[in-house]
Design a protein around this motif. Structure first.
Motif, PDB file in Angstrom:
ATOM      1  N   VAL A  46       0.846  -1.201   0.000  1.00 26.25           N
ATOM      2  CA  VAL A  46       0.000   0.000   0.000  1.00 26.25           C
ATOM      3  C   VAL A  46       0.877   1.244   0.000  1.00 26.25           C
ATOM      4  CG1 VAL A  46      -1.763   1.319   1.264  1.00 26.25           C
ATOM      5  CG2 VAL A  46      -1.914  -1.187   1.156  1.00 26.25           C
ATOM      6  N   ASN A  68       2.462   1.788  -3.403  1.00 31.01           N
ATOM      7  CA  ASN A  68       1.524   2.260  -4.424  1.00 31.01           C
ATOM      8  C   ASN A  68       0.984   3.658  -4.156  1.00 31.01           C
ATOM      9  OD1 ASN A  68       1.479  -0.002  -6.210  1.00 31.01           O
ATOM     10  ND2 ASN A  68       0.293  -1.123  -4.706  1.00 31.01           N
ATOM     11  N   LYS A  69       0.743   3.966  -2.896  1.00 30.54           N
ATOM     12  CA  LYS A  69       0.065   5.224  -2.556  1.00 30.54           C
ATOM     13  C   LYS A  69       0.991   6.284  -1.974  1.00 30.54           C
ATOM     14  CE  LYS A  69      -4.031   5.373  -2.211  1.00 30.54           C
ATOM     15  NZ  LYS A  69      -5.195   5.757  -2.981  1.00 30.54           N
ATOM     16  N   ALA A  85      -1.674   7.083   1.848  1.00 32.15           N
ATOM     17  CA  ALA A  85      -2.175   5.764   2.264  1.00 32.15           C
ATOM     18  C   ALA A  85      -3.093   5.965   3.471  1.00 32.15           C
ATOM     19  CB  ALA A  85      -1.015   4.843   2.628  1.00 32.15           C
ATOM     20  N   SER A  86      -4.366   5.626   3.315  1.00 32.43           N
ATOM     21  CA  SER A  86      -5.320   5.834   4.414  1.00 32.43           C
ATOM     22  C   SER A  86      -5.294   4.651   5.387  1.00 32.43           C
ATOM     23  CB  SER A  86      -6.736   6.000   3.857  1.00 32.43           C
ATOM     24  OG  SER A  86      -7.232   4.762   3.390  1.00 32.43           O
ATOM     25  N   ASP A  92      -7.837   3.007   6.486  1.00 35.02           N
ATOM     26  CA  ASP A  92      -8.732   1.954   5.986  1.00 35.02           C
ATOM     27  C   ASP A  92      -8.051   1.087   4.935  1.00 35.02           C
ATOM     28  OD1 ASP A  92     -10.805   2.641   7.655  1.00 35.02           O
ATOM     29  OD2 ASP A  92     -11.832   3.893   6.166  1.00 35.02           O
ATOM     30  N   GLU A  93      -7.296   1.722   4.022  1.00 35.11           N
ATOM     31  CA  GLU A  93      -6.587   0.961   2.989  1.00 35.11           C
ATOM     32  C   GLU A  93      -5.547   0.032   3.622  1.00 35.11           C
ATOM     33  OE1 GLU A  93      -6.502   3.823  -0.912  1.00 35.11           O
ATOM     34  OE2 GLU A  93      -5.373   4.478   0.850  1.00 35.11           O
ATOM     35  N   ASN A 122      -7.404  -2.851   5.540  1.00 37.31           N
ATOM     36  CA  ASN A 122      -7.962  -3.810   4.575  1.00 37.31           C
ATOM     37  C   ASN A 122      -6.870  -4.694   3.980  1.00 37.31           C
ATOM     38  OD1 ASN A 122     -10.629  -3.007   4.906  1.00 37.31           O
ATOM     39  ND2 ASN A 122     -10.547  -1.526   3.228  1.00 37.31           N
ATOM     40  N   ALA A 123      -5.756  -4.079   3.586  1.00 38.27           N
ATOM     41  CA  ALA A 123      -4.663  -4.841   2.996  1.00 38.27           C
ATOM     42  C   ALA A 123      -4.069  -5.824   4.005  1.00 38.27           C
ATOM     43  CB  ALA A 123      -3.576  -3.901   2.475  1.00 38.27           C
TER      44      ALA A 123
END
Length: 194
Positions: free
Chosen positions: A20, A23-24, A29-30, A32-33, A36-37
């Motif tokens: 994450v 990529n972000k 990068a939040s 939540d992200e 989830n990951a």
């Protein structure tokens, strides 16, 4: 009582969070992200990473750098000629699929972008670079002793040159997408190791 036991593999969770961050980026990068990951809830997250996102990011950099260092160090140890291995390692950076222009290299990005924003990240970055530098010094000293290279330049300075080259590649890659140009630039820098 020691508290609730972990019900997830921390290293695996950090690895997923690293993707994450790659990529972000750190800033976008939040939570939540990341959760989830990683496949974990907020309670488990804050139990494992009391410092929140910042602690996770530092652990992510450390874990990624350990893996990177081990791969490089093992490759050098298992090669017949450490200097040639280092040269090929650098040249491969021009074509590396793990360092797309959009994402750059995770470790390189973290060292360049965030080391001045956060004292802990800066401390981690310095430790990583010094470890890399030390590895380069060892290889250069051995190559000089075995007459695998002609240069008698100070191994410490040559190792800093390589460390600087490694950092510079990640910055230049963001502006120049031509693998051929990157390769030519790297070859020019590596001539100091002849």
């Amino acid at each position: 009582m020691a508290g609730r036991p972990k019900i997830f593999d921390e290293n695996q969770a950090i690895e997923k969070a690293t993707e994450v961050f790659r990529n972000k980026g750190y800033d976008t990068a939040s939570a939540d992200e990341l959760l989830n990951a990683m496949g974990i809830g907020k309670g488990s997250f804050y139990l494992a990473f009391k410092g929140g996102k910042q602690e996770l990011y530092v652990k992510s950099i450390e874990q990624f750098s350990e893996s990177f260092y081990k791969k490089l160090s093992d490759g050098i140890k298992n090669s017949e000629n450490g200097i040639e291995y280092i040269k090929q390692f650098f040249l491969s950076q021009a074509y590396s699929p793990d360092c797309e222009k959009e994402r750059g290299c995770f470790l390189g990005n973290s060292l360049v972008q965030l080391s001045e924003k956060d004292a802990q990240i800066k401390k981690t970055s310095v430790k990583i670079l010094k470890k890399l530098h030390h590895l380069f010094v060892e290889v250069i000293e051995k190559a000089q002793e075995n007459n695998q290279i002609e240069t008698r330049e100070n191994p410490e300075i040559l190792a800093w040159h390589l460390t600087n080259l490694w950092n510079g590649i990640h910055v230049t890659r963001r502006m120049e997408s031509s693998a051929e140009i990157l390769k030519n630039m790297i070859e020019l820098n590596l001539r100091l190791l002849n």
